[in-house]
Design a protein around this motif. Sequence first.
Motif, short mmCIF file in Angstrom:
data_model
loop_
_atom_site.label_atom_id
_atom_site.label_comp_id
_atom_site.label_asym_id
_atom_site.label_seq_id
_atom_site.Cartn_x
_atom_site.Cartn_y
_atom_site.Cartn_z
N ARG A 102 0.85 -1.19 0.00
CA ARG A 102 0.00 0.00 0.00
C ARG A 102 0.88 1.24 0.00
NH1 ARG A 102 -2.66 3.82 3.41
NH2 ARG A 102 -1.33 3.27 5.14
N LEU A 103 0.50 2.22 -0.80
CA LEU A 103 1.17 3.53 -0.82
C LEU A 103 0.14 4.59 -0.47
CD1 LEU A 103 2.97 3.39 -4.29
CD2 LEU A 103 4.01 2.99 -2.06
N HIS A 104 0.53 5.50 0.38
CA HIS A 104 -0.29 6.68 0.64
C HIS A 104 0.57 7.87 0.30
CE1 HIS A 104 -3.97 8.27 2.64
NE2 HIS A 104 -3.24 9.36 2.54
N TYR A 105 0.04 8.83 -0.44
CA TYR A 105 0.83 9.99 -0.83
C TYR A 105 0.09 11.28 -0.49
CZ TYR A 105 -2.26 10.36 -4.86
OH TYR A 105 -3.36 10.47 -5.65
N TRP A 106 0.87 12.30 -0.30
CA TRP A 106 0.38 13.65 -0.08
C TRP A 106 1.15 14.56 -1.02
CZ3 TRP A 106 1.63 10.12 3.53
CH2 TRP A 106 0.65 9.72 4.43
N ASP A 107 0.46 15.41 -1.72
CA ASP A 107 1.08 16.37 -2.63
C ASP A 107 0.37 17.70 -2.39
OD1 ASP A 107 2.54 17.58 -4.59
OD2 ASP A 107 1.68 16.45 -6.25
N GLY A 108 0.85 18.42 -1.38
CA GLY A 108 0.14 19.63 -0.96
C GLY A 108 -1.21 19.24 -0.40
N MET A 109 -2.26 19.77 -0.97
CA MET A 109 -3.62 19.48 -0.51
C MET A 109 -4.17 18.19 -1.12
SD MET A 109 -4.24 21.81 1.67
CE MET A 109 -5.99 21.77 1.93
N ASP A 110 -3.49 17.65 -2.12
CA ASP A 110 -3.93 16.43 -2.79
C ASP A 110 -3.37 15.22 -2.04
OD1 ASP A 110 -4.96 14.74 -4.77
OD2 ASP A 110 -3.14 14.88 -5.99
#
Length: 139
Positions: free
Chosen positions: A124-132
Amino acid sequence: MGEKTLEEISKAMRDIDITMLSTYAANGAIASRPMSNNRDVDYEGDSYFFTWENAHMVGEIENNQNVSLSYQGHKHFLIAAEGKAQVIRDKHAFKEHWNADLDKWFENGIDTPGVVMIRVDATRLHYWDGMDEGEIVLS
């Protein structure tokens, strides 16, 4: 919720050299240490790292394969990966992931006594890209 693809995540990971690899210590505590991915990222869910046979993390992985990886890139881009790790001692497998930058740590290359490779198969990968933000589940 974001909708980045695994290909987009892979491209972003190429610019992130250091990850924090977290394992479970014998006493149940979480132990983390920085590891270099050596820019070996054609990411489909597997990550490769080289270390020494006698490193604490090797024994920890052999006792409990559950690990996590944390990456921080540019402009608030972060990735948390969960997966299973295994310790690989096969020099033929080393060749596929070796690059010249590793020679400064392992002076005889893949023939350096005591070198091992850790393979992490992400589930599983969880990502954050600023508000996304988003999640990708891998098999």
